[in-house]
Design an enzyme around this catalytic site. Sequence first.
Site, PDB file in Angstrom:
ATOM      1  N   ASP A 140      64.914 -20.476  50.734  1.00 19.42           N
ATOM      2  CA  ASP A 140      65.227 -21.799  50.188  1.00 19.42           C
ATOM      3  C   ASP A 140      63.935 -22.584  49.935  1.00 19.42           C
ATOM      4  O   ASP A 140      63.140 -22.777  50.867  1.00 19.42           O
ATOM      5  CB  ASP A 140      66.114 -22.532  51.211  1.00 19.42           C
ATOM      6  CG  ASP A 140      66.524 -23.912  50.730  1.00 19.42           C
ATOM      7  OD1 ASP A 140      67.452 -24.488  51.320  1.00 19.42           O
ATOM      8  OD2 ASP A 140      65.904 -24.413  49.749  1.00 19.42           O
ATOM      9  N   GLY A 141      63.765 -23.015  48.708  1.00 17.66           N
ATOM     10  CA  GLY A 141      62.558 -23.760  48.332  1.00 17.66           C
ATOM     11  C   GLY A 141      62.360 -25.028  49.146  1.00 17.66           C
ATOM     12  O   GLY A 141      61.229 -25.427  49.432  1.00 17.66           O
ATOM     13  N   ASP A 159      61.327 -24.316  38.713  1.00 19.08           N
ATOM     14  CA  ASP A 159      62.107 -23.709  37.630  1.00 19.08           C
ATOM     15  C   ASP A 159      63.525 -23.482  38.141  1.00 19.08           C
ATOM     16  O   ASP A 159      63.893 -22.394  38.572  1.00 19.08           O
ATOM     17  CB  ASP A 159      61.440 -22.383  37.243  1.00 19.08           C
ATOM     18  CG  ASP A 159      62.290 -21.598  36.263  1.00 19.08           C
ATOM     19  OD1 ASP A 159      62.067 -20.377  36.139  1.00 19.08           O
ATOM     20  OD2 ASP A 159      63.196 -22.200  35.652  1.00 19.08           O
ATOM     21  N   SER A 161      67.920 -23.987  38.371  1.00 20.94           N
ATOM     22  CA  SER A 161      69.147 -24.064  37.574  1.00 20.94           C
ATOM     23  C   SER A 161      69.590 -25.533  37.631  1.00 20.94           C
ATOM     24  O   SER A 161      68.762 -26.406  37.880  1.00 20.94           O
ATOM     25  CB  SER A 161      70.203 -23.120  38.166  1.00 20.94           C
ATOM     26  OG  SER A 161      70.290 -23.296  39.561  1.00 20.94           O
ATOM     27  N   TYR A 228      70.201 -23.561  25.376  1.00 19.12           N
ATOM     28  CA  TYR A 228      70.514 -24.490  26.472  1.00 19.12           C
ATOM     29  C   TYR A 228      71.428 -25.569  25.923  1.00 19.12           C
ATOM     30  O   TYR A 228      71.365 -25.889  24.735  1.00 19.12           O
ATOM     31  CB  TYR A 228      69.234 -25.106  27.056  1.00 19.12           C
ATOM     32  CG  TYR A 228      68.469 -24.164  27.965  1.00 19.12           C
ATOM     33  CD1 TYR A 228      69.059 -23.002  28.469  1.00 19.12           C
ATOM     34  CD2 TYR A 228      67.159 -24.416  28.329  1.00 19.12           C
ATOM     35  CE1 TYR A 228      68.361 -22.142  29.289  1.00 19.12           C
ATOM     36  CE2 TYR A 228      66.447 -23.564  29.155  1.00 19.12           C
ATOM     37  CZ  TYR A 228      67.069 -22.430  29.632  1.00 19.12           C
ATOM     38  OH  TYR A 228      66.371 -21.572  30.450  1.00 19.12           O
TER      39      TYR A 228
HETATM   40  N1  JFQ Z   1      64.251 -19.547  34.612  1.00 19.48           N
HETATM   41  C1  JFQ Z   1      65.361 -19.670  33.754  1.00 19.48           C
HETATM   42  C2  JFQ Z   1      65.637 -21.082  33.346  1.00 19.48           C
HETATM   43  C3  JFQ Z   1      66.366 -21.887  34.378  1.00 19.48           C
HETATM   44  N2  JFQ Z   1      66.524 -23.243  33.895  1.00 19.48           N
HETATM   45  C4  JFQ Z   1      67.689 -23.519  33.077  1.00 19.48           C
HETATM   46  C5  JFQ Z   1      67.655 -24.925  32.534  1.00 19.48           C
HETATM   47  C6  JFQ Z   1      68.914 -25.303  31.790  1.00 19.48           C
HETATM   48  C7  JFQ Z   1      70.147 -25.038  32.595  1.00 19.48           C
HETATM   49  N3  JFQ Z   1      71.367 -25.418  31.919  1.00 19.48           N
HETATM   50  C8  JFQ Z   1      70.210 -23.628  33.120  1.00 19.48           C
HETATM   51  C9  JFQ Z   1      68.944 -23.207  33.838  1.00 19.48           C
END
Ligand code: JFQ
Length: 292
Positions: A140-141, A159, A161, A228
């Site tokens: 866990d970060g 980085d 989610s 995204y």
């Molecule tokens: N390392 C992969 C990217 C993780 N970041 C994302 C940003 C946007 C989000 N909806 C999903 C993960």
Amino acid sequence: VIPGWFSEISPMWPGEAHSLKVEKILFQGKSEYQDVMVFQSATYGKVLVLDGVIQLTERDECAYQEMITHLPLCSIPNPKKVLVVGGGDGGVLREVARHTSIEHIDICEIDKMVVDVSKEFFPDVAVGYDDPRVNLHIGDGVAFLKAAPEGSYDAVIVDSSDPIGPAQELFEKPFFESVAKALRPGGVVCTQAESIWLHMDIIEDIVANCCQVFKGSVNYAWTTVPTYPSGVIGFMLCSTEGPKVDFKNPVNPIDAIDKQSKSVGPLKFYNKEIHSAAFCLPSFAKKVIEAK
Ligand SMILES: NCCCN[C@H]1CC[C@H](N)CC1
């Protein structure tokens, strides 16, 4: 559900859903933390999905990985020690490793299945793990940062989610405080900071917390990532008190990056013009973010 299509439906972007045509499902699993899926899309290459949310596609991951990495690392002279929180797919590691001044890279990813799946299905992303400077910590970060000695890092890259699921605590003030403690004076942090089209309320809270915690500078940058939600993603770029950091005018815009890194090929997205442009905001966002 339309057969043969994956739709990214989530309460985090109500009433809308981005869809990708599916050719073949390559992996489906359930880790300790989340559902993990990989599919071959018709037009975006392979796609990594966690709990029904697109994390990366082979076609457009360069935009996110390059921007989240080079926005902070090109804003300070000679970064030596870097921490990546999350980023288990290895894409940020691939980009961090381009910086020849770096001597040590720690990565703390909570879900080992993400690492293993990325190495198996996304070798051009997981190539980041091959660099000898990389030290992988599965955990866990939040706990990792709490345990980090003061002033350990020149840069921290978060980085993550989205705030619903394992990454929730990475958007809260206590975590930002532990990041600030782990950074040296004038050190920098870059975090995944959602979409100005969808999440201005979340962004407003993150900016308020960062202004209380980071006494150097607090900035918001954004870029385009077609897969995204709303097609854009943002980043918080903050620095701790100490040597001034001007994120908008990078000290070593591109020279510090080994552009033709042998094993990983040239940069596909980042350049010094797009670095500065990333901090230009539409008025509706500027009003909220720069109101501090
Ligand atoms: N390392 C992969 C990217 C993780 N970041 C994302 C940003 C946007 C989000 N909806 C999903 C993960």
